[in-house]
Design an enzyme around this catalytic site. Sequence first.
Site, PDB file in Angstrom:
ATOM      1  N   ASN A   1      27.435  13.378 -12.259  1.00 13.50           N
ATOM      2  CA  ASN A   1      26.299  13.825 -11.454  1.00 13.50           C
ATOM      3  C   ASN A   1      25.914  15.231 -11.925  1.00 13.50           C
ATOM      4  O   ASN A   1      26.782  16.088 -12.049  1.00 13.50           O
ATOM      5  CB  ASN A   1      26.701  13.858  -9.967  1.00 13.50           C
ATOM      6  CG  ASN A   1      25.504  13.881  -9.038  1.00 13.50           C
ATOM      7  OD1 ASN A   1      24.507  14.542  -9.326  1.00 13.50           O
ATOM      8  ND2 ASN A   1      25.595  13.160  -7.934  1.00 13.50           N
TER       9      ASN A   1
ATOM     10  N   CYS B   1      17.609 -24.762   3.404  1.00 16.59           N
ATOM     11  CA  CYS B   1      17.966 -24.951   4.826  1.00 16.59           C
ATOM     12  C   CYS B   1      16.793 -24.671   5.753  1.00 16.59           C
ATOM     13  O   CYS B   1      16.950 -24.711   6.959  1.00 16.59           O
ATOM     14  CB  CYS B   1      19.151 -24.048   5.187  1.00 16.59           C
ATOM     15  SG  CYS B   1      18.702 -22.324   5.447  1.00 16.59           S
TER      16      CYS B   1
ATOM     17  N   THR C   1      25.187   9.246  -7.615  1.00 17.81           N
ATOM     18  CA  THR C   1      25.103   9.092  -6.160  1.00 17.81           C
ATOM     19  C   THR C   1      25.893  10.203  -5.492  1.00 17.81           C
ATOM     20  O   THR C   1      26.947  10.604  -5.982  1.00 17.81           O
ATOM     21  CB  THR C   1      25.629   7.719  -5.691  1.00 17.81           C
ATOM     22  OG1 THR C   1      25.637   7.688  -4.256  1.00 17.81           O
ATOM     23  CG2 THR C   1      27.028   7.425  -6.192  1.00 17.81           C
TER      24      THR C   1
ATOM     25  N   HIS D   1      22.728  -3.118  -1.649  1.00 15.06           N
ATOM     26  CA  HIS D   1      21.461  -3.014  -0.924  1.00 15.06           C
ATOM     27  C   HIS D   1      20.445  -4.060  -1.382  1.00 15.06           C
ATOM     28  O   HIS D   1      19.254  -3.944  -1.103  1.00 15.06           O
ATOM     29  CB  HIS D   1      20.875  -1.602  -1.062  1.00 15.06           C
ATOM     30  CG  HIS D   1      21.718  -0.551  -0.379  1.00 15.06           C
ATOM     31  ND1 HIS D   1      21.599   0.783  -0.650  1.00 15.06           N
ATOM     32  CD2 HIS D   1      22.696  -0.656   0.561  1.00 15.06           C
ATOM     33  CE1 HIS D   1      22.478   1.459   0.097  1.00 15.06           C
ATOM     34  NE2 HIS D   1      23.150   0.608   0.825  1.00 15.06           N
TER      35      HIS D   1
ATOM     36  N   ARG E   1       0.852  -1.195   0.000  1.00 16.98           N
ATOM     37  CA  ARG E   1       0.000   0.000   0.000  1.00 16.98           C
ATOM     38  C   ARG E   1       0.882   1.237   0.000  1.00 16.98           C
ATOM     39  O   ARG E   1       2.054   1.177   0.334  1.00 16.98           O
ATOM     40  CB  ARG E   1      -0.899   0.002   1.244  1.00 16.98           C
ATOM     41  CG  ARG E   1      -2.034  -1.006   1.194  1.00 16.98           C
ATOM     42  CD  ARG E   1      -3.057  -0.710   2.285  1.00 16.98           C
ATOM     43  NE  ARG E   1      -2.413  -0.531   3.571  1.00 16.98           N
ATOM     44  CZ  ARG E   1      -2.531  -1.380   4.589  1.00 16.98           C
ATOM     45  NH1 ARG E   1      -3.285  -2.437   4.483  1.00 16.98           N
ATOM     46  NH2 ARG E   1      -1.919  -1.140   5.726  1.00 16.98           N
TER      47      ARG E   1
ATOM     48  N   ASN F   1      21.454   0.570  -5.927  1.00 16.85           N
ATOM     49  CA  ASN F   1      20.092   0.450  -6.445  1.00 16.85           C
ATOM     50  C   ASN F   1      19.612  -0.997  -6.350  1.00 16.85           C
ATOM     51  O   ASN F   1      20.397  -1.921  -6.504  1.00 16.85           O
ATOM     52  CB  ASN F   1      20.038   0.930  -7.896  1.00 16.85           C
ATOM     53  CG  ASN F   1      20.495   2.381  -8.018  1.00 16.85           C
ATOM     54  OD1 ASN F   1      20.396   3.133  -7.057  1.00 16.85           O
ATOM     55  ND2 ASN F   1      21.000   2.744  -9.184  1.00 16.85           N
ATOM     56  N   VAL F   2      18.312  -1.153  -6.149  1.00 18.54           N
ATOM     57  CA  VAL F   2      17.745  -2.496  -5.967  1.00 18.54           C
ATOM     58  C   VAL F   2      16.876  -2.883  -7.163  1.00 18.54           C
ATOM     59  O   VAL F   2      16.200  -3.903  -7.138  1.00 18.54           O
ATOM     60  CB  VAL F   2      16.893  -2.568  -4.676  1.00 18.54           C
ATOM     61  CG1 VAL F   2      17.745  -2.203  -3.449  1.00 18.54           C
ATOM     62  CG2 VAL F   2      15.660  -1.669  -4.749  1.00 18.54           C
TER      63      VAL F   2
END
Length: 261
Positions: A225, A162, A200, A130, A75, A113-114
């Site tokens: 940047n 596991c 970054t 991350h 949400r 970044n993910v």
Amino acid sequence: MGHDDDNPIARATDVLLRARYVIALTGAGLSVESGIPPFRGPGGLWTKYGEPPMNGYERFLADPKQAWAERLEPRGPMRELWNALAQARPNPGHVALADLETLGVLKALITQNVDDLHRQAGSRRLLEIHGNATLIRCLQCVARFPRDEIATDELPPRCPRCSGLLKGDTVSFGEPIPPDVLLRCQHEAERADCVIVAGTSASVYPAAHFPIAVRERGGMLVEVNPHPSDITGLCEISLRAESGVALPQLVERVRARLARH
Ligand SMILES: [Zn+2]
């Protein structure tokens, strides 16, 4: 042959080609260029919805079942973020970094970044410090699994290897960086004598530590940047443009120089 000393792209090319071991550190700027909203600043998710609790990992461990239920039915900011992640595609900055690896110049890419976009662009020597939003990680054995390989009819799901507790691979607030990726990042930073710092401000630790450590050992930093950042003062060269603009220009020049030799 003429030397365009005033052209920062040409100077950055020189730095990259003189270096022995180039790595890159990327951050939110690259994701934003692919349409993923930032967390802070104008248009940021937390600006709009308010700051999230800073103890996400503790909350996950206290009630993993509830945390998983929230993840499956996101949400507010999380819903907006998941939708943006699902639609995002790599931009020319991601592609340029993958090309730089193919050319043999870039040895490793550390990203904060993910969003999986570096992988989608073709980067192989990739360290997602991350985590990766498309993966699930076992908190016990640190194995990672594609999201759709894990059944979620019973919550929380358990590791197929596991039976440890599974969690999204994305590193939560308060969660330690997974030891395998942190060790590899440290190893790459120790070898590097040049870091491309792209998109970054290099202000979030531990990622920020890597370029600073390379600089302290006499290595060179190339910043990409649009805005000055905390790390600008340490950089040999700052390319004041978006990654999707500056990185393809840089890689084209590197490619041309390599072809000449
Ligand atoms: Zn496991």
